[in-house]
Enzyme design. Sequence first.
Site, PDB file in Angstrom:
ATOM      1  N   LYS A  22      18.146  70.031  48.556  1.00 51.36           N
ATOM      2  CA  LYS A  22      16.999  69.219  49.006  1.00 51.36           C
ATOM      3  C   LYS A  22      16.839  67.974  48.128  1.00 51.36           C
ATOM      4  CE  LYS A  22      12.573  70.161  47.659  1.00 51.36           C
ATOM      5  NZ  LYS A  22      11.749  69.016  47.177  1.00 51.36           N
ATOM      6  N   ASN A  23      16.835  68.171  46.801  1.00 51.05           N
ATOM      7  CA  ASN A  23      16.481  67.050  45.915  1.00 51.05           C
ATOM      8  C   ASN A  23      17.600  66.039  45.748  1.00 51.05           C
ATOM      9  OD1 ASN A  23      13.962  68.120  45.739  1.00 51.05           O
ATOM     10  ND2 ASN A  23      14.269  69.102  43.767  1.00 51.05           N
ATOM     11  N   ARG A  93       6.630  63.741  48.088  1.00 45.71           N
ATOM     12  CA  ARG A  93       6.896  63.024  46.838  1.00 45.71           C
ATOM     13  C   ARG A  93       8.111  62.119  46.986  1.00 45.71           C
ATOM     14  NH1 ARG A  93       4.673  61.491  41.904  1.00 45.71           N
ATOM     15  NH2 ARG A  93       6.362  61.115  40.435  1.00 45.71           N
ATOM     16  N   CYS A 117       4.157  68.362  46.639  1.00 50.21           N
ATOM     17  CA  CYS A 117       3.537  69.573  46.078  1.00 50.21           C
ATOM     18  C   CYS A 117       2.497  69.202  45.022  1.00 50.21           C
ATOM     19  CB  CYS A 117       4.618  70.448  45.450  1.00 50.21           C
ATOM     20  SG  CYS A 117       5.664  71.232  46.679  1.00 50.21           S
ATOM     21  N   ARG A 122       0.842  63.433  39.194  1.00 50.77           N
ATOM     22  CA  ARG A 122       2.262  63.047  39.283  1.00 50.77           C
ATOM     23  C   ARG A 122       2.345  61.533  39.425  1.00 50.77           C
ATOM     24  NH1 ARG A 122       5.297  67.081  43.418  1.00 50.77           N
ATOM     25  NH2 ARG A 122       7.171  66.321  42.359  1.00 50.77           N
ATOM     26  N   PRO A 123       2.069  60.811  38.312  1.00 51.03           N
ATOM     27  CA  PRO A 123       2.061  59.341  38.384  1.00 51.03           C
ATOM     28  C   PRO A 123       3.462  58.777  38.622  1.00 51.03           C
ATOM     29  CG  PRO A 123       1.863  60.062  36.114  1.00 51.03           C
ATOM     30  CD  PRO A 123       1.798  61.303  36.961  1.00 51.03           C
ATOM     31  N   ILE A 124       3.544  57.475  38.905  1.00 50.45           N
ATOM     32  CA  ILE A 124       4.863  56.830  39.062  1.00 50.45           C
ATOM     33  C   ILE A 124       4.987  55.642  38.116  1.00 50.45           C
ATOM     34  CG2 ILE A 124       5.180  57.577  41.472  1.00 50.45           C
ATOM     35  CD1 ILE A 124       4.404  54.700  42.320  1.00 50.45           C
ATOM     36  N   ASP A 125       4.264  55.725  36.990  1.00 51.22           N
ATOM     37  CA  ASP A 125       4.288  54.596  36.032  1.00 51.22           C
ATOM     38  C   ASP A 125       5.692  54.292  35.521  1.00 51.22           C
ATOM     39  OD1 ASP A 125       3.672  57.228  34.822  1.00 51.22           O
ATOM     40  OD2 ASP A 125       4.085  56.147  32.975  1.00 51.22           O
ATOM     41  N   GLN A 126       6.501  55.325  35.334  1.00 48.39           N
ATOM     42  CA  GLN A 126       7.863  55.089  34.830  1.00 48.39           C
ATOM     43  C   GLN A 126       8.741  54.422  35.884  1.00 48.39           C
ATOM     44  OE1 GLN A 126       8.861  55.912  31.486  1.00 48.39           O
ATOM     45  NE2 GLN A 126       6.613  55.935  31.440  1.00 48.39           N
ATOM     46  N   ASP A 305      11.572  74.239  38.688  1.00 48.38           N
ATOM     47  CA  ASP A 305      11.534  74.640  40.106  1.00 48.38           C
ATOM     48  C   ASP A 305      11.894  76.104  40.303  1.00 48.38           C
ATOM     49  OD1 ASP A 305      12.783  71.484  41.441  1.00 48.38           O
ATOM     50  OD2 ASP A 305      10.853  72.087  40.625  1.00 48.38           O
ATOM     51  N   ILE A 327       6.223  70.957  32.126  1.00 51.13           N
ATOM     52  CA  ILE A 327       6.778  69.779  32.802  1.00 51.13           C
ATOM     53  C   ILE A 327       5.745  69.178  33.746  1.00 51.13           C
ATOM     54  CG2 ILE A 327       8.519  69.056  34.482  1.00 51.13           C
ATOM     55  CD1 ILE A 327      10.569  70.541  32.862  1.00 51.13           C
ATOM     56  N   ARG A 397       9.646  73.187  53.692  1.00 52.58           N
ATOM     57  CA  ARG A 397      10.000  71.859  53.191  1.00 52.58           C
ATOM     58  C   ARG A 397      11.324  71.906  52.448  1.00 52.58           C
ATOM     59  NH1 ARG A 397       5.778  69.414  49.491  1.00 52.58           N
ATOM     60  NH2 ARG A 397       7.524  67.974  49.375  1.00 52.58           N
TER      61      ARG A 397
HETATM   62  C1  EPZ Z   1      11.513  65.978  40.990  1.00 50.33           C
HETATM   63  O1  EPZ Z   1      10.157  65.609  41.023  1.00 50.33           O
HETATM   64  C2  EPZ Z   1      11.658  67.071  42.031  1.00 50.33           C
HETATM   65  N1  EPZ Z   1      11.298  66.556  43.338  1.00 50.33           N
HETATM   66  C3  EPZ Z   1      10.765  68.260  41.687  1.00 50.33           C
HETATM   67  O2  EPZ Z   1      11.066  69.294  42.613  1.00 50.33           O
HETATM   68  C4  EPZ Z   1      11.117  68.749  40.283  1.00 50.33           C
HETATM   69  O3  EPZ Z   1      10.194  69.764  39.921  1.00 50.33           O
HETATM   70  C5  EPZ Z   1      11.039  67.608  39.271  1.00 50.33           C
HETATM   71  O4  EPZ Z   1      11.883  66.518  39.704  1.00 50.33           O
HETATM   72  C6  EPZ Z   1      11.502  68.037  37.885  1.00 50.33           C
HETATM   73  O5  EPZ Z   1      12.814  68.527  37.952  1.00 50.33           O
HETATM   74  C7  EPZ Z   1      12.227  65.838  44.028  1.00 50.33           C
HETATM   75  O6  EPZ Z   1      13.337  65.650  43.560  1.00 50.33           O
HETATM   76  C8  EPZ Z   1      11.817  65.329  45.381  1.00 50.33           C
HETATM   77  P1  EPZ Z   1       9.752  63.989  37.400  1.00 50.33           P
HETATM   78  P2  EPZ Z   1       9.693  64.261  40.238  1.00 50.33           P
HETATM   79  O7  EPZ Z   1       9.623  62.540  37.671  1.00 50.33           O
HETATM   80  O8  EPZ Z   1      10.750  63.252  40.339  1.00 50.33           O
HETATM   81  C9  EPZ Z   1       5.811  63.021  34.892  1.00 50.33           C
HETATM   82  C10 EPZ Z   1      10.667  70.992  44.141  1.00 50.33           C
HETATM   83  O9  EPZ Z   1      10.069  72.067  44.043  1.00 50.33           O
HETATM   84  N2  EPZ Z   1       6.018  61.632  35.326  1.00 50.33           N
HETATM   85  O10 EPZ Z   1      10.953  64.493  36.689  1.00 50.33           O
HETATM   86  O11 EPZ Z   1       8.327  63.931  40.708  1.00 50.33           O
HETATM   87  C11 EPZ Z   1       5.451  63.920  36.060  1.00 50.33           C
HETATM   88  O12 EPZ Z   1       4.064  63.876  36.313  1.00 50.33           O
HETATM   89  C12 EPZ Z   1      10.059  69.749  43.528  1.00 50.33           C
HETATM   90  O13 EPZ Z   1      11.782  70.814  44.695  1.00 50.33           O
HETATM   91  C13 EPZ Z   1       5.185  60.638  34.820  1.00 50.33           C
HETATM   92  O14 EPZ Z   1       4.287  60.900  34.022  1.00 50.33           O
HETATM   93  O15 EPZ Z   1       9.618  64.815  38.745  1.00 50.33           O
HETATM   94  C14 EPZ Z   1       5.889  65.270  35.562  1.00 50.33           C
HETATM   95  O16 EPZ Z   1       4.869  65.800  34.733  1.00 50.33           O
HETATM   96  C15 EPZ Z   1       8.704  70.007  42.889  1.00 50.33           C
HETATM   97  N3  EPZ Z   1       5.374  59.355  35.230  1.00 50.33           N
HETATM   98  C16 EPZ Z   1       7.123  64.946  34.720  1.00 50.33           C
HETATM   99  O17 EPZ Z   1       7.039  63.553  34.406  1.00 50.33           O
HETATM  100  C17 EPZ Z   1       6.366  59.015  36.128  1.00 50.33           C
HETATM  101  O18 EPZ Z   1       6.501  57.824  36.459  1.00 50.33           O
HETATM  102  C18 EPZ Z   1       8.455  65.198  35.448  1.00 50.33           C
HETATM  103  O19 EPZ Z   1       8.414  64.462  36.642  1.00 50.33           O
HETATM  104  C19 EPZ Z   1       7.206  60.033  36.621  1.00 50.33           C
HETATM  105  C20 EPZ Z   1       7.017  61.340  36.213  1.00 50.33           C
END
Ligand code: EPZ
Length: 428
Positions: A22-23, A93, A117, A122-126, A305, A327, A397
């Site tokens: 999926k991812n 997401r 989910c 779950r910000p997108i600042d990065q 996950d 996480i 999903r």
């Molecule tokens: C991806 O989410 C996956 N989703 C998630 O899978 C997975 O749990 C996660 O990576 C971690 O492996 C998809 O690939 C669609 P992150 P993502 O950016 O990209 C924080 C599932 O069950 N963060 O690695 O959203 C964030 O809040 C789903 O398949 C910021 O603060 O994860 C989190 O606490 C659930 N600012 C941490 O980093 C940002 O700009 C990790 O997030 C981005 C993230």
Amino acid sequence: MEKFVIHGGKPLHGEVTISGAKNAAVAIVAATILCDEPCVLENVPEISDITICMKILSSMGAKVKLEKRNVVSFDTRGITKPEVPYELARSMRASTYFLGTLLGRFHDALVAMPGGCDLGDRPIDQHLKAFASLGAKHELKNGQVHCYADELIGSQIYFDLNTVGGTINAIMASVKAKGMTIIENAAKEPHIVDLANFLNSMGADIRGAGTDVIKIRGVSYLKGITYGIIPDQIEAGTYMVAAAATKGDVIIKNVIPKHLESITAKLRKVGVTVIENDESVQVKVEGPLLKTSLKTMPHPGFPTDMQPQFSTMLTLAEGTSIITDDIFDNRFKYVSELRRMGADISVDGTVAVIQGKGSLQGAPVVATDLRAGAALIIAGLAAHGTTEVENIHFVERGYECIDKKLQGLGADIKRVIVPEIDHVRMSG
Ligand code: EPZ
């Protein structure tokens, strides 16, 4: 609305085949926007997140055709307006990936703030920081993110934290930028490597995917190809844990054992036998499940996950297990539902303490997110009696035909329509 009705207590036996990841698929489907010719994807999982991604592309003017089961052709040359329909974008997401891919092609992108989910903030600042490093500006307006740039110039991107989505978006935004981009502190998940392999097969120049430094030299043209998506490590891990929780004996086919290393290691630690073959693993249990402590980490650590599924299995072990999953802010929402089945779990922030009692009792429960739903299904398979899992749309999903695959392993699981009135009563 539909629910799963499960009569538990039957060990799983037989073989199950894993679908595409999926991812990886949500990123690669979005990345077809960068392709200058038609392309074909194989091993595309039949799950609702992918259906939404394909609807987004079609609604923007792309030609998306299901050639046969799990094989889809894409021709995104017809897309002229870099804007994702609001309602589709806010439902998951992965819609954030359309920011990176549209910005990479059009230097302009308008996408709703993402949904997905509910695991806490779950910000997108990065993501936005990566785009800004390449010269893009952004503004938030009416729940939508608008990113735009006169041109994208390769630069150094340093992530403050490990972000899968941020790394994927940085790759897609820079693959056609001018010059070299270096991403530092990059995430290393297998789906990031799969995206880089897909783009490189089309003529991109990406090196170091899977390590914490990724170098991308911008190119101007990406040719059409046929590409097969990797198997889903989390789907595979979910069936491995289901086999262990029901004390069964299951062969999980179409896997890459290396992607499962942390899951395999933890299962062995709790007394589960895992036999690795080239493209499959066999999971069986001959003795009692043992307690353990677990902390989720970015790849190659134990994946967040897999935390709900593994924690559920530990309620069946003897003794006290400690789970730390920081996480996300809150990935223990499923615990209150497990308690209805007799689990003894206390949660304090990002730490859960599980008093394993060796068994669970069936009960009506409600899935709160994708992996929580998978965990509750595992609980139902292992429990004595009948379990009803509501809100299975979350599960669909990310898991292709999970009821049929489990029936193939001997599980007594049925999909049942929830009459509207019952649903209203359940939601109180
Ligand atoms: C991806 O989410 C996956 N989703 C998630 O899978 C997975 O749990 C996660 O990576 C971690 O492996 C998809 O690939 C669609 P992150 P993502 O950016 O990209 C924080 C599932 O069950 N963060 O690695 O959203 C964030 O809040 C789903 O398949 C910021 O603060 O994860 C989190 O606490 C659930 N600012 C941490 O980093 C940002 O700009 C990790 O997030 C981005 C993230």
